[in-house]
Design a protein around this motif. Structure first.
Motif, PDB file in Angstrom:
ATOM      1  N   ASP A  28       0.811  -1.211   0.000  1.00  0.00           N
ATOM      2  CA  ASP A  28       0.000   0.000   0.000  1.00  0.00           C
ATOM      3  C   ASP A  28       0.851   1.271   0.000  1.00  0.00           C
ATOM      4  O   ASP A  28       0.336   2.367  -0.172  1.00  0.00           O
ATOM      5  CB  ASP A  28      -0.994   0.017   1.168  1.00  0.00           C
ATOM      6  N   GLU A  29       2.176   1.134   0.165  1.00  0.00           N
ATOM      7  CA  GLU A  29       3.057   2.301   0.022  1.00  0.00           C
ATOM      8  C   GLU A  29       3.693   2.260  -1.366  1.00  0.00           C
ATOM      9  O   GLU A  29       3.748   1.207  -1.993  1.00  0.00           O
ATOM     10  CB  GLU A  29       4.109   2.356   1.132  1.00  0.00           C
ATOM     11  N   PRO A  30       4.124   3.400  -1.879  1.00  0.00           N
ATOM     12  CA  PRO A  30       4.744   3.403  -3.205  1.00  0.00           C
ATOM     13  C   PRO A  30       6.005   2.544  -3.226  1.00  0.00           C
ATOM     14  O   PRO A  30       6.686   2.414  -2.210  1.00  0.00           O
ATOM     15  CB  PRO A  30       5.101   4.865  -3.464  1.00  0.00           C
ATOM     16  N   TYR A  31       6.281   1.968  -4.393  1.00  0.00           N
ATOM     17  CA  TYR A  31       7.484   1.146  -4.515  1.00  0.00           C
ATOM     18  C   TYR A  31       8.694   2.039  -4.286  1.00  0.00           C
ATOM     19  O   TYR A  31       8.832   3.075  -4.923  1.00  0.00           O
ATOM     20  CB  TYR A  31       7.560   0.500  -5.892  1.00  0.00           C
ATOM     21  N   PRO A  32       9.579   1.668  -3.376  1.00  0.00           N
ATOM     22  CA  PRO A  32      10.729   2.523  -3.058  1.00  0.00           C
ATOM     23  C   PRO A  32      11.830   2.419  -4.109  1.00  0.00           C
ATOM     24  O   PRO A  32      11.921   1.439  -4.838  1.00  0.00           O
ATOM     25  CB  PRO A  32      11.212   1.962  -1.721  1.00  0.00           C
ATOM     26  N   HIS A  33      12.642   3.442  -4.169  1.00  0.00           N
ATOM     27  CA  HIS A  33      13.805   3.410  -5.051  1.00  0.00           C
ATOM     28  C   HIS A  33      14.835   2.450  -4.471  1.00  0.00           C
ATOM     29  O   HIS A  33      15.237   2.595  -3.320  1.00  0.00           O
ATOM     30  CB  HIS A  33      14.423   4.804  -5.205  1.00  0.00           C
ATOM     31  N   ILE A  34      15.223   1.474  -5.269  1.00  0.00           N
ATOM     32  CA  ILE A  34      16.270   0.538  -4.864  1.00  0.00           C
ATOM     33  C   ILE A  34      17.509   0.720  -5.731  1.00  0.00           C
ATOM     34  O   ILE A  34      18.482  -0.006  -5.586  1.00  0.00           O
ATOM     35  CB  ILE A  34      15.779  -0.921  -4.912  1.00  0.00           C
ATOM     36  N   CYS A  35      17.462   1.720  -6.628  1.00  0.00           N
ATOM     37  CA  CYS A  35      18.614   1.974  -7.487  1.00  0.00           C
ATOM     38  C   CYS A  35      19.804   2.372  -6.621  1.00  0.00           C
ATOM     39  O   CYS A  35      19.656   3.030  -5.598  1.00  0.00           O
ATOM     40  CB  CYS A  35      18.294   3.046  -8.523  1.00  0.00           C
ATOM     41  N   GLY A  36      20.960   1.939  -7.025  1.00  0.00           N
ATOM     42  CA  GLY A  36      22.164   2.190  -6.259  1.00  0.00           C
ATOM     43  C   GLY A  36      22.452   1.102  -5.240  1.00  0.00           C
ATOM     44  O   GLY A  36      23.501   1.107  -4.610  1.00  0.00           O
ATOM     45  N   SER A  37      21.529   0.160  -5.087  1.00  0.00           N
ATOM     46  CA  SER A  37      21.739  -0.930  -4.136  1.00  0.00           C
ATOM     47  C   SER A  37      22.629  -2.012  -4.746  1.00  0.00           C
ATOM     48  O   SER A  37      22.707  -2.161  -5.957  1.00  0.00           O
ATOM     49  CB  SER A  37      20.400  -1.571  -3.758  1.00  0.00           C
ATOM     50  N   MET A  38      23.275  -2.741  -3.893  1.00  0.00           N
ATOM     51  CA  MET A  38      24.105  -3.866  -4.311  1.00  0.00           C
ATOM     52  C   MET A  38      23.509  -5.126  -3.693  1.00  0.00           C
ATOM     53  O   MET A  38      23.139  -5.134  -2.527  1.00  0.00           O
ATOM     54  CB  MET A  38      25.541  -3.671  -3.829  1.00  0.00           C
ATOM     55  N   LEU A  39      23.378  -6.166  -4.493  1.00  0.00           N
ATOM     56  CA  LEU A  39      22.872  -7.426  -3.982  1.00  0.00           C
ATOM     57  C   LEU A  39      23.682  -8.561  -4.584  1.00  0.00           C
ATOM     58  O   LEU A  39      24.454  -8.370  -5.513  1.00  0.00           O
ATOM     59  CB  LEU A  39      21.386  -7.593  -4.318  1.00  0.00           C
ATOM     60  N   VAL A  40      23.503  -9.743  -4.050  1.00  0.00           N
ATOM     61  CA  VAL A  40      24.184 -10.923  -4.572  1.00  0.00           C
ATOM     62  C   VAL A  40      23.154 -11.764  -5.300  1.00  0.00           C
ATOM     63  O   VAL A  40      22.088 -12.080  -4.753  1.00  0.00           O
ATOM     64  CB  VAL A  40      24.836 -11.733  -3.427  1.00  0.00           C
ATOM     65  N   GLY A  41      23.444 -12.110  -6.559  1.00  0.00           N
ATOM     66  CA  GLY A  41      22.520 -12.918  -7.355  1.00  0.00           C
ATOM     67  C   GLY A  41      22.294 -14.274  -6.723  1.00  0.00           C
ATOM     68  O   GLY A  41      23.236 -14.948  -6.315  1.00  0.00           O
ATOM     69  N   VAL A  42      21.039 -14.671  -6.623  1.00  0.00           N
ATOM     70  CA  VAL A  42      20.678 -15.928  -5.975  1.00  0.00           C
ATOM     71  C   VAL A  42      21.250 -17.127  -6.741  1.00  0.00           C
ATOM     72  O   VAL A  42      21.798 -18.050  -6.146  1.00  0.00           O
ATOM     73  CB  VAL A  42      19.139 -16.061  -5.861  1.00  0.00           C
ATOM     74  N   MET A  43      21.135 -17.111  -8.053  1.00  0.00           N
ATOM     75  CA  MET A  43      21.590 -18.244  -8.854  1.00  0.00           C
ATOM     76  C   MET A  43      23.095 -18.217  -9.112  1.00  0.00           C
ATOM     77  O   MET A  43      23.733 -19.263  -9.143  1.00  0.00           O
ATOM     78  CB  MET A  43      20.843 -18.281 -10.189  1.00  0.00           C
TER      79      MET A  43
END
Length: 65
Positions: A20-35
């Motif tokens: 119910d809240e707007p989708y937040p900006h996740i740009c600039g984030s670093m993550l590790v690919g699951v596969m």
């Protein structure tokens, strides 16, 4: 009725992001690919919030023509 949760944003931000809240900006984030296990940098092209802003700007431009 309990609102849903944005799963990807919740994982990246480390908190529940309800639908119910707007989708937040996740740009600039670093993550590790699951596969792959490789680090992935989320740029503005992969950010749903940026895509919504770009789509709104594009629609506004098309209406002016």
């Amino acid at each position: 009725m309990t609102p849903g949760t944005w799963i990807g944003a919740s994982l990246l931000l480390g908190r529940d992001v309800t639908a119910d809240e707007p989708y937040p900006h996740i740009c600039g984030s670093m993550l590790v690919g699951v596969m792959t296990g490789r680090p992935v940098h989320v740029n503005h092209r992969s950010c749903a919030a940026c895509a919504q802003i770009a789509a709104a700007a594009d629609a506004k431009t098309r209406r002016r023509r």
